[in-house]
Every structure is written in structure tokens, then in C-alpha cells.
Design a protein around this motif. Structure first.
Motif, PDB file in Angstrom:
ATOM      1  N   SER A   1      -6.433  -4.210   0.544  1.00 11.90           N
ATOM      2  CA  SER A   1      -6.680  -3.044   1.394  1.00 11.90           C
ATOM      3  C   SER A   1      -8.167  -2.750   1.546  1.00 11.90           C
ATOM      4  CB  SER A   1      -5.952  -1.815   0.835  1.00 11.90           C
ATOM      5  OG  SER A   1      -6.355  -1.550  -0.496  1.00 11.90           O
ATOM      6  N   LYS A   2      -8.960  -2.953   0.518  1.00 10.76           N
ATOM      7  CA  LYS A   2     -10.397  -2.695   0.586  1.00 10.76           C
ATOM      8  C   LYS A   2     -11.092  -3.681   1.521  1.00 10.76           C
ATOM      9  CE  LYS A   2     -14.478  -1.974  -2.330  1.00 10.76           C
ATOM     10  NZ  LYS A   2     -15.004  -1.962  -3.725  1.00 10.76           N
ATOM     11  N   ALA A   3     -10.709  -4.942   1.425  1.00  5.15           N
ATOM     12  CA  ALA A   3     -11.330  -5.971   2.263  1.00  5.15           C
ATOM     13  C   ALA A   3     -10.969  -5.792   3.734  1.00  5.15           C
ATOM     14  CB  ALA A   3     -10.896  -7.354   1.786  1.00  5.15           C
TER      15      ALA A   3
ATOM     16  N   THR B   1       5.154  -3.040   2.195  1.00  6.51           N
ATOM     17  CA  THR B   1       5.979  -1.838   2.015  1.00  6.51           C
ATOM     18  C   THR B   1       5.117  -0.622   1.708  1.00  6.51           C
ATOM     19  OG1 THR B   1       6.281  -2.199  -0.367  1.00  6.51           O
ATOM     20  CG2 THR B   1       7.903  -3.207   1.116  1.00  6.51           C
ATOM     21  N   TYR B   2       5.661   0.543   2.061  1.00  4.41           N
ATOM     22  CA  TYR B   2       4.984   1.805   1.759  1.00  4.41           C
ATOM     23  C   TYR B   2       6.020   2.913   1.697  1.00  4.41           C
ATOM     24  CZ  TYR B   2       1.795   5.785   1.988  1.00  4.41           C
ATOM     25  OH  TYR B   2       1.131   6.944   1.708  1.00  4.41           O
ATOM     26  N   ALA B   3       5.848   3.816   0.728  1.00  4.94           N
ATOM     27  CA  ALA B   3       6.748   4.966   0.585  1.00  4.94           C
ATOM     28  C   ALA B   3       5.914   6.218   0.371  1.00  4.94           C
ATOM     29  CB  ALA B   3       7.707   4.762  -0.577  1.00  4.94           C
TER      30      ALA B   3
ATOM     31  N   GLU C   1      -2.060   2.366   9.563  1.00  9.12           N
ATOM     32  CA  GLU C   1      -2.909   2.889   8.485  1.00  9.12           C
ATOM     33  C   GLU C   1      -2.866   2.004   7.257  1.00  9.12           C
ATOM     34  OE1 GLU C   1      -2.606   7.649   9.713  1.00  9.12           O
ATOM     35  OE2 GLU C   1      -1.305   6.825   8.148  1.00  9.12           O
ATOM     36  N   CYS C   2      -1.719   1.410   6.974  1.00  8.61           N
ATOM     37  CA  CYS C   2      -1.610   0.463   5.859  1.00  8.61           C
ATOM     38  C   CYS C   2      -2.327  -0.840   6.204  1.00  8.61           C
ATOM     39  CB  CYS C   2      -0.145   0.183   5.531  1.00  8.61           C
ATOM     40  SG  CYS C   2       0.739   1.565   4.779  1.00  8.61           S
TER      41      CYS C   2
ATOM     42  N   LYS D   1      -3.086   2.752   0.905  1.00 13.76           N
ATOM     43  CA  LYS D   1      -2.871   1.617   0.014  1.00 13.76           C
ATOM     44  C   LYS D   1      -1.371   1.376  -0.116  1.00 13.76           C
ATOM     45  CE  LYS D   1      -7.132   2.146  -2.652  1.00 13.76           C
ATOM     46  NZ  LYS D   1      -7.739   2.325  -3.993  1.00 13.76           N
ATOM     47  N   ASN D   2      -0.986   0.158   0.176  1.00  9.87           N
ATOM     48  CA  ASN D   2       0.433  -0.181   0.145  1.00  9.87           C
ATOM     49  C   ASN D   2       0.658  -1.476  -0.623  1.00  9.87           C
ATOM     50  OD1 ASN D   2      -0.833  -1.631   2.470  1.00  9.87           O
ATOM     51  ND2 ASN D   2       1.222  -2.505   2.595  1.00  9.87           N
ATOM     52  N   LYS D   3       1.919  -1.762  -0.871  1.00 12.30           N
ATOM     53  CA  LYS D   3       2.278  -3.020  -1.509  1.00 12.30           C
ATOM     54  C   LYS D   3       2.413  -4.089  -0.440  1.00 12.30           C
ATOM     55  CE  LYS D   3       4.800  -0.792  -5.285  1.00 12.30           C
ATOM     56  NZ  LYS D   3       6.115  -0.655  -5.963  1.00 12.30           N
ATOM     57  N   GLY D   4       2.148  -5.325  -0.835  1.00 15.85           N
ATOM     58  CA  GLY D   4       2.290  -6.424   0.103  1.00 15.85           C
ATOM     59  C   GLY D   4       0.989  -7.179   0.303  1.00 15.85           C
ATOM     60  N   LYS D   5       1.078  -8.274   1.046  1.00 10.39           N
ATOM     61  CA  LYS D   5      -0.067  -9.144   1.259  1.00 10.39           C
ATOM     62  C   LYS D   5      -0.331  -9.361   2.742  1.00 10.39           C
ATOM     63  CE  LYS D   5       0.708 -11.688  -3.051  1.00 10.39           C
ATOM     64  NZ  LYS D   5       0.936 -13.031  -3.652  1.00 10.39           N
ATOM     65  N   MET D   6      -1.632  -9.531   3.061  1.00  7.91           N
ATOM     66  CA  MET D   6      -2.043  -9.861   4.416  1.00  7.91           C
ATOM     67  C   MET D   6      -2.991 -11.046   4.383  1.00  7.91           C
ATOM     68  SD  MET D   6      -4.298  -7.733   7.224  1.00  7.91           S
ATOM     69  CE  MET D   6      -5.786  -8.730   7.401  1.00  7.91           C
TER      70      MET D   6
END
Length: 481
Positions: free
Chosen positions: A348-350, A289-291, A327-328, A334-339
Motif C-alpha cells: 500500500s505504501k509503494a 479484501t477489505y472490511a 482507495e485500497c 490499508k487492505n489485505k491482498g497483493k498487487m
């Protein structure tokens, strides 16, 4: 009438290459003329000569004469044609003067000292005609590329010029927005405007054109009248190295691919094999998610799976959040959530270390003094021989020593793609990679992506280009708020 008489032009930034060669062309009042041909063939240069950007902003040497309504424009300045000529550029950001959309629509009229009541009336009519009520009173810099293009077109429409020049106006527009632009061009035709459209994406405007002028290497090689182009087929277009005339939306392609995939699964299950195609090495997203700071939620993905070593197209309307998603995904935002990738979670950094993103506007990621240097700095370890091979792959060998900012929009796109290839990142994100590309280079990009897939690299591309999707994308995800 617009008349070019034996016009030649060479940019100071590229003195070894003539951009226009012996151009003699007459355009009648009220004609709609489609200018097309390969990237860098001279279409944009022709428009710049008309609107005064040459010589005001682009230096070069010109011979020959250009007349508008019998007046030699070399005797006039750029300000003499304010209100007479309106231009919509390939990159709409280059023509904005305000931060908010409403002020941008009013800006040109205010500079012409048009009375306030008349300005408001013109704006109201334009907003209604363009169906952009939801884009009013918005921060321009928070709009998508396609939304910016709509505002650029609307800001020209408000001025009511007699001559309208459009330079790749549909480059970042979704299918519906391009169809809406088509309606606007139709309105301009009915109003008797003289319209010149430099385009590669010809399908939405082909039947509106009174003439099609094809350029190659700065020359006019074909000039077709309405009666000649009305019966053109896709096969004929390919013969002239033009894009497809087929008007099909990416959503329709997504529907077709989904049906084929479901049929394949049924066949697999009927043979008694496993129907679940989940693979550990695939990219998995959860709670993504992103806002924006305004509180508007533009990204809300509960679960998503993207196949490894495949090309996945992300399609949807302008402003749906597709670019924000990329972009996320790559870690710029930087957003919430997992990848997860290969079963390993990436923050997000990795992600920045394994994902390379080619932006919608390549000007944002071109930094060096030469095209070759751009590719070299993108490599984990600089290798000039390999860099030159990559430039050859994207048909830019002849531009290795050129400054990236001196290239056409389509050429810049290919420089950015070359940098992505050179990065050796396993995941490549491409935001509108074919905007501004002619047929030949679109097919080259599609083939490059097909080769990258075979090498195990994963491609995720935001695109409105149906022809491109059909050439190289394995999956299509329809994205919406």
C-alpha cells in the motif's frame, strides 16, 4: 408563482464576471422546469437566489426583483421560507446536520416543531417511497456518495415543501438510483409541487419537464415548452451542447463490450493465434479484501486483471464498494491482498508513489490559494509553463488565478484532473470524474483520457456515466458485493 424580473448578479469573490445577466423568467405553480447549460453558466446561482443562500452565505451584488407568490424575497430572510422551499444540493454533505441517517430525516421537521407522531408518519412514508429501508440507522459518513444523495432527497421530501430545488441531484447516482429519483420527481409533480432542476445529466428527467431553460454565460438563451422538447433528438441536443437523451445502463454497455471481446477472441483463435491476453505489464490483484471496523466486508476480490495503458470503467450500484476499491488500490486504505505492476509487487505504501486518485468530492484535495498553485504542487518538479499547458488542456486557463473554492462543482472536477495529469503517475484513478460536467467538458475529459492512454498511462474510473464510458473506456468491470 416564481418570477424573476431583470435580475443581474455578480459574486464578490469573482467581481470581473457577471453570473446572471438580465434574467426575466416566470415559473408557474406546479411546473417542472429543467435548467441546463454549460458548467458555470448560472444555473446554481439562480437556485441560490431563490433559497436564500444568496446573500446569507454567498456575497455579491444583485439588481432586479425576485417574487415568490407575489412577495419580494429581498424583504424576507432565509428562515421565512423554511417549509416552503426545499433544496437538494450537488454535494449532499453540505446539507447534513446529523451523524446518523434516521436523525437526519427527522431534523428539519423537529426544527419546525412538528408533532412527533406526524414526524414519524412522514418519515415512514418517505422511507417507503424512496426505498431506503436499508439506509436507516446508518452512519452518514459511511455511506457512498449516491447513498448520501438519496438521504438528502429524502430529508427534503419529509418536509413537504411547495417548491423543490435540485442542483445536479443525479451527479453521483447509479442508473437505477437515477431512475428511482425520476419516480420521486414524478410523485412530486403529481402532488403539484413546483420543481426546478439544474442538471447536465438530462436523460432521466427530460420527458418529465414541462419546460427546458438553457443558460449560457449567465443568460437565458432558450426557453422551450413541453410540445417543443417532446420530439427532441440526440442530434438536436448536441446542437445545443446538451448531454445525450439515451437511457442506457453501464451494465448494458459492459455486456455489449464483453460480447464483442469474446467474438474477437473467437476470431483470433480461429486464425490459430494465442487466445490468452494476459500481459506481464498489466495490473494484477489477488486476495484483495477489505472490511470496515463494523466487520462488514466491502471488498473481496479473489483475482482481477486490469489492462495497462487502457481505460477501465468500474460500474455497479451505489454502496457496492467501488470507491473503497479505488482507495485500497491507491493505498489510502490499508487492505489485505497483493498487487503486481510490471511483474513487481507493490504494497500500500509503494502504491502511493505510482497511483494518483481524483476523489469523488474534489473539495477533499484542493488546498492552495489558486488553481495554478494546485497544479504546481502536484508536479514532481514545479514547472509553471507545463502547468499552464495542462490548465489549457482542461479549459481552465482563465481560472489560473482564481481560488479553487470559488469555482463551480464541474470546474473543481477539472482542477483535480489537471493535478492528476501533472503528477506524472503511471496509474490514474478517477472517482466519478464527469459528475457535474456538461457535454463539452465531458467530451474534453474523455479525449484527455484517450490521449493519456496513448502516452502509456493506465486509467481506472468509477463511473455511472454511460455516455462517458462509450467515449473513452476500453473495458467495463461490473462491481458488486
Amino acid at each position: 408563482m416564481i418570477q424573476f424580473e431583470k435580475v443581474n448578479f455578480t459574486y464578490t469573490a469573482n467581481p470581473e464576471e457577471m453570473s446572471l445577466r438580465n434574467i426575466s423568467l416566470a415559473i408557474k405553480d406546479g411546473e417542472c422546469v429543467l435548467l441546463t447549460g454549460p458548467s458555470g453558466c448560472g444555473k446554481s446561482t439562480l437556485l441560490r437566489l431563490l433559497n436564500g443562500l444568496i446573500p446569507e452565505f454567498y456575497d455579491g451584488d444583485m439588481t432586479g426583483k425576485i417574487f415568490i407568490d407575489g412577495t419580494d424575497i429581498s424583504e424576507k430572510g432565509i428562515y421565512d421560507f423554511v417549509g416552503k422551499i426545499g433544496t437538494v444540493f450537488q454535494n449532499p454533505r453540505s446539507q447534513f446536520f446529523n451523524v446518523d441517517t434516521t436523525s437526519e430525516l427527522a431534523f428539519g421537521c423537529e426544527n419546525m416543531a412538528i408533532p412527533e407522531a406526524e414526524i414519524l408518519s412522514r418519515m415512514e412514508g418517505t422511507v417507503s417511497a424512496f426505498r431506503i429501508e436499508k439506509l436507516m440507522d446508518r452512519n452518514i459518513f459511511e455511506l457512498s456518495g449516491g447513498e448520501k444523495q438519496k438521504i438528502a432527497c429524502a430529508s427534503i421530501h419529509v418536509l413537504g415543501p411547495d417548491i423543490i430545488l435540485l442542483d445536479e441531484p443525479s451527479a453521483n447516482l447509479d442508473y437505477e438510483a437515477a431512475e428511482n429519483l425520476r419516480q420521486i420527481i414524478q410523485c412530486w409533480k403529481e402532488e403539484g409541487k413546483t420543481i426546478l432542476i439544474a442538471e447536465h445529466r438530462i436523460n432521466y428527467v427530460w420527458d418529465l419537464a414541462d419546460r427546458v431553460v438553457i443558460f449560457e454565460a449567465g443568460r437565458v438563451v432558450h426557453d422551450f415548452e413541453k410540445k417543443e422538447i417532446s420530439s427532441f433528438t440526440d442530434e438536436q441536443c448536441r446542437g445545443y451542447k446538451l448531454r445525450s437523451l439515451k437511457r442506457i445502463s453501464p451494465q448494458e454497455i459492459a455486456f455489449e463490450k464483453r460480447n464483442r471481446a469474446e467474438n474477437r477472441k473467437k476470431n483470433i483463435n480461429a486464425e490459430g493465434r494465442e487466445g490468452n491476453d494476459f500481459r506481464k505489464e498489466d495490473i494484477r490483484l489477488e486476495g484483495f479484501t477489505y472490511a470496515y471496523k463494523s466487520g462488514e466486508n466491502v471488498l473481496n476480490i479473489r483475482k482481477m486483471q486490469i489492462k495497462r495503458a487502457k481505460a477501465t470503467a468500474i460500474v455497479g450500484a451505489n454502496g457496492a464498494g467501488k470507491t473503497t476499491f479505488l482507495e485500497c488500490l491507491c493505498g489510502i486504505r490499508k487492505n489485505k491482498g497483493k498487487m503486481w505492476l510490471d511483474g513487481k509487487e507493490y504494497d500500500s505504501k509503494a502504491r502511493l508513489k505510482v497511483i494518483f486518485m481524483v476523489m469523488q468530492d474534489p473539495n477533499h484535495q484542493l488546498f492552495t490559494e489558486s488553481v495554478l498553485d494546485e497544479v504546481l504542487i502536484s508536479m514532481p518538479e514545479e514547472n509553471e509553463e507545463r502547468a499552464k499547458q495542462i490548465l489549457s488542456q482542461v479549459d481552465l486557463s482563465d481560472f489560473a488565478d482564481r481560488h479553487p473554492m470559488s469555482l463551480s462543482g464541474g470546474q473543481k472536477q477539472r482542477v483535480a484532473l489537471a493535478c492528476a495529469i501533472a503528477s506524472e503517475c503511471p496509474i490514474l484513478l478517477l472517482d466519478e470524474p464527469t459528475s457535474g460536467l456538461d457535454l463539452t467538458h465531458m467530451l474534453e475529459v474523455a479525449e484527455i483520457l484517450n490521449q493519456l492512454k496513448k502516452q502509456g498511462r493506465t486509467i481506472i474510473t468509477v463511473t455511472h456515466d454511460s455516455e462517458f464510458i462509450e467515449k473513452c473506456c476500453d473495458e467495463v468491470i461490473v462491481y458488486g458485493k
